[in-house]
Design a protein around this motif. Sequence first.
Motif, PDB file in Angstrom:
ATOM      1  N   GLU A   1      25.945 -22.950  12.093  1.00 46.49           N
ATOM      2  CA  GLU A   1      25.189 -23.008  13.337  1.00 46.49           C
ATOM      3  C   GLU A   1      23.740 -23.370  13.041  1.00 46.49           C
ATOM      4  OE1 GLU A   1      26.129 -22.787  16.428  1.00 46.49           O
ATOM      5  OE2 GLU A   1      28.162 -22.012  16.181  1.00 46.49           O
ATOM      6  N   PRO A   2      23.218 -24.387  13.734  1.00 42.34           N
ATOM      7  CA  PRO A   2      21.803 -24.718  13.566  1.00 42.34           C
ATOM      8  C   PRO A   2      20.927 -23.765  14.382  1.00 42.34           C
ATOM      9  CG  PRO A   2      22.819 -26.236  15.106  1.00 42.34           C
ATOM     10  CD  PRO A   2      23.916 -25.335  14.602  1.00 42.34           C
ATOM     11  N   LEU A   3      19.768 -23.454  13.822  1.00 39.66           N
ATOM     12  CA  LEU A   3      18.783 -22.607  14.496  1.00 39.66           C
ATOM     13  C   LEU A   3      17.422 -23.279  14.397  1.00 39.66           C
ATOM     14  CD1 LEU A   3      19.592 -19.218  12.707  1.00 39.66           C
ATOM     15  CD2 LEU A   3      20.232 -19.786  15.043  1.00 39.66           C
ATOM     16  N   TYR A   4      16.614 -23.095  15.420  1.00 40.53           N
ATOM     17  CA  TYR A   4      15.198 -23.442  15.316  1.00 40.53           C
ATOM     18  C   TYR A   4      14.421 -22.166  15.580  1.00 40.53           C
ATOM     19  CZ  TYR A   4      10.518 -25.150  15.966  1.00 40.53           C
ATOM     20  OH  TYR A   4       9.167 -25.324  15.831  1.00 40.53           O
ATOM     21  N   ILE A   5      13.561 -21.808  14.642  1.00 41.15           N
ATOM     22  CA  ILE A   5      12.803 -20.560  14.728  1.00 41.15           C
ATOM     23  C   ILE A   5      11.318 -20.893  14.668  1.00 41.15           C
ATOM     24  CG2 ILE A   5      12.383 -18.317  13.657  1.00 41.15           C
ATOM     25  CD1 ILE A   5      15.264 -18.608  12.448  1.00 41.15           C
ATOM     26  N   PRO A   6      10.619 -20.748  15.798  1.00 43.56           N
ATOM     27  CA  PRO A   6       9.164 -20.955  15.775  1.00 43.56           C
ATOM     28  C   PRO A   6       8.490 -19.822  14.992  1.00 43.56           C
ATOM     29  CG  PRO A   6      10.006 -20.869  18.042  1.00 43.56           C
ATOM     30  CD  PRO A   6      11.111 -20.450  17.134  1.00 43.56           C
ATOM     31  N   PHE A   7       7.441 -20.130  14.267  1.00 46.33           N
ATOM     32  CA  PHE A   7       6.753 -19.092  13.507  1.00 46.33           C
ATOM     33  C   PHE A   7       6.189 -18.002  14.418  1.00 46.33           C
ATOM     34  CE2 PHE A   7       6.422 -22.569  10.277  1.00 46.33           C
ATOM     35  CZ  PHE A   7       7.297 -21.981   9.379  1.00 46.33           C
ATOM     36  N   ASP A   8       5.845 -18.356  15.663  1.00 40.23           N
ATOM     37  CA  ASP A   8       5.344 -17.346  16.596  1.00 40.23           C
ATOM     38  C   ASP A   8       6.394 -16.295  16.946  1.00 40.23           C
ATOM     39  OD1 ASP A   8       2.752 -18.285  16.749  1.00 40.23           O
ATOM     40  OD2 ASP A   8       3.110 -19.483  18.553  1.00 40.23           O
ATOM     41  N   SER A   9       7.680 -16.602  16.743  1.00 36.74           N
ATOM     42  CA  SER A   9       8.740 -15.641  17.060  1.00 36.74           C
ATOM     43  C   SER A   9       9.081 -14.732  15.875  1.00 36.74           C
ATOM     44  CB  SER A   9      10.009 -16.368  17.521  1.00 36.74           C
ATOM     45  OG  SER A   9      10.647 -17.025  16.443  1.00 36.74           O
ATOM     46  N   VAL A  10       8.570 -15.050  14.683  1.00 36.55           N
ATOM     47  CA  VAL A  10       8.900 -14.271  13.488  1.00 36.55           C
ATOM     48  C   VAL A  10       8.220 -12.910  13.556  1.00 36.55           C
ATOM     49  CG1 VAL A  10       8.665 -14.148  10.964  1.00 36.55           C
ATOM     50  CG2 VAL A  10       9.299 -16.311  12.060  1.00 36.55           C
ATOM     51  N   ARG A  11       8.996 -11.860  13.319  1.00 30.34           N
ATOM     52  CA  ARG A  11       8.472 -10.483  13.321  1.00 30.34           C
ATOM     53  C   ARG A  11       8.337  -9.941  11.902  1.00 30.34           C
ATOM     54  NH1 ARG A  11       6.598 -12.140  16.896  1.00 30.34           N
ATOM     55  NH2 ARG A  11       7.375 -12.146  19.016  1.00 30.34           N
ATOM     56  N   THR A  12       9.285 -10.277  11.007  1.00 29.33           N
ATOM     57  CA  THR A  12       9.175  -9.861   9.613  1.00 29.33           C
ATOM     58  C   THR A  12       9.677 -10.972   8.699  1.00 29.33           C
ATOM     59  OG1 THR A  12      11.352  -8.800   9.520  1.00 29.33           O
ATOM     60  CG2 THR A  12       9.493  -7.389  10.130  1.00 29.33           C
ATOM     61  N   PHE A  13       9.081 -11.028   7.524  1.00 26.22           N
ATOM     62  CA  PHE A  13       9.504 -11.940   6.464  1.00 26.22           C
ATOM     63  C   PHE A  13       9.500 -11.112   5.188  1.00 26.22           C
ATOM     64  CE2 PHE A  13       8.598 -14.652   2.862  1.00 26.22           C
ATOM     65  CZ  PHE A  13       9.436 -15.734   3.057  1.00 26.22           C
ATOM     66  N   VAL A  14      10.662 -10.992   4.546  1.00 28.36           N
ATOM     67  CA  VAL A  14      10.786 -10.150   3.355  1.00 28.36           C
ATOM     68  C   VAL A  14      11.506 -10.923   2.256  1.00 28.36           C
ATOM     69  CG1 VAL A  14      11.755  -8.004   2.431  1.00 28.36           C
ATOM     70  CG2 VAL A  14      10.866  -8.051   4.774  1.00 28.36           C
ATOM     71  N   ASP A  15      10.944 -10.852   1.047  1.00 27.95           N
ATOM     72  CA  ASP A  15      11.613 -11.353  -0.155  1.00 27.95           C
ATOM     73  C   ASP A  15      11.832 -10.137  -1.047  1.00 27.95           C
ATOM     74  OD1 ASP A  15      12.452 -12.382  -2.576  1.00 27.95           O
ATOM     75  OD2 ASP A  15      10.979 -14.010  -2.619  1.00 27.95           O
ATOM     76  N   PRO A  16      13.011  -9.496  -0.937  1.00 25.54           N
ATOM     77  CA  PRO A  16      13.237  -8.260  -1.685  1.00 25.54           C
ATOM     78  C   PRO A  16      13.271  -8.446  -3.198  1.00 25.54           C
ATOM     79  CG  PRO A  16      15.209  -8.884  -0.462  1.00 25.54           C
ATOM     80  CD  PRO A  16      14.139  -9.860  -0.102  1.00 25.54           C
ATOM     81  N   SER A  17      13.457  -9.668  -3.672  1.00 26.67           N
ATOM     82  CA  SER A  17      13.528  -9.882  -5.117  1.00 26.67           C
ATOM     83  C   SER A  17      12.201  -9.587  -5.801  1.00 26.67           C
ATOM     84  CB  SER A  17      13.978 -11.311  -5.427  1.00 26.67           C
ATOM     85  OG  SER A  17      12.949 -12.232  -5.109  1.00 26.67           O
ATOM     86  N   VAL A  18      11.111  -9.679  -5.054  1.00 28.08           N
ATOM     87  CA  VAL A  18       9.785  -9.403  -5.618  1.00 28.08           C
ATOM     88  C   VAL A  18       9.042  -8.354  -4.786  1.00 28.08           C
ATOM     89  CG1 VAL A  18       9.518 -11.632  -6.775  1.00 28.08           C
ATOM     90  CG2 VAL A  18       8.809 -11.387  -4.391  1.00 28.08           C
ATOM     91  N   GLU A  19       9.766  -7.650  -3.931  1.00 28.30           N
ATOM     92  CA  GLU A  19       9.205  -6.604  -3.081  1.00 28.30           C
ATOM     93  C   GLU A  19       8.002  -7.098  -2.289  1.00 28.30           C
ATOM     94  OE1 GLU A  19       8.637  -2.943  -5.194  1.00 28.30           O
ATOM     95  OE2 GLU A  19      10.601  -3.066  -6.131  1.00 28.30           O
ATOM     96  N   PHE A  20       8.168  -8.270  -1.649  1.00 21.08           N
ATOM     97  CA  PHE A  20       7.119  -8.851  -0.818  1.00 21.08           C
ATOM     98  C   PHE A  20       7.578  -8.832   0.623  1.00 21.08           C
ATOM     99  CE2 PHE A  20       5.287 -12.389   1.507  1.00 21.08           C
ATOM    100  CZ  PHE A  20       3.939 -12.159   1.309  1.00 21.08           C
ATOM    101  N   GLY A  21       6.680  -8.461   1.521  1.00 17.37           N
ATOM    102  CA  GLY A  21       7.052  -8.473   2.921  1.00 17.37           C
ATOM    103  C   GLY A  21       5.852  -8.600   3.831  1.00 17.37           C
ATOM    104  N   LEU A  22       6.070  -9.227   4.970  1.00 17.62           N
ATOM    105  CA  LEU A  22       5.067  -9.357   6.019  1.00 17.62           C
ATOM    106  C   LEU A  22       5.662  -8.849   7.314  1.00 17.62           C
ATOM    107  CD1 LEU A  22       3.894 -13.024   5.352  1.00 17.62           C
ATOM    108  CD2 LEU A  22       2.656 -10.939   4.741  1.00 17.62           C
TER     109      LEU A  22
END
Length: 154
Positions: free
Chosen positions: A91-112
């Motif tokens: 399934e294709p998705l388009y996600i505007p950055f304004d809709s992003v609530r969290t961004f996490v990269d658990p491999s390096v324990e980074f999150g916004l």
Amino acid sequence: MARGIDYGGMMHRAMQGLIADVLHGVAQDGLPGEHHFFITFDTRDEGVEMADWLRERYPEEMTIVIQHWFDNLKVTHEGFWITLNFGNSPEPLYIPFDSVRTFVDPSVEFGLRFETQDSEDEAEEAPEVPEAAPAEAPLPSGGAEVVSLDKWRK
């Protein structure tokens, strides 16, 4: 009345730019090493494009994982396109950055985490700044040490 510097908005845009840069690198070169991402976004945002059945299943927010299989990752300044597999159905998705609530990269324990404003008319409150921990505070589990500089002050 003169308007002050919008530090919150500037930080918000800078962090969105960081995510755009990371995803742009992944679009060009793939995911390096063990990196992978959990991205939670608001499905009610007017710019989000997704299949109706996904929107019905996730009427408020959805978390996607970019790890083993993804396709057609294209990044713009405003958001990103990606095709993900949902139960053997790409399934294709388009996600505007304004809709992003969290961004996490658990491999390096980074999150916004992006906080949302219910209304722009609300008065902005300064975040509460925690006081410095006293020197006799127990050490956190990460091994960090709190050092008091009081004995060197005059």
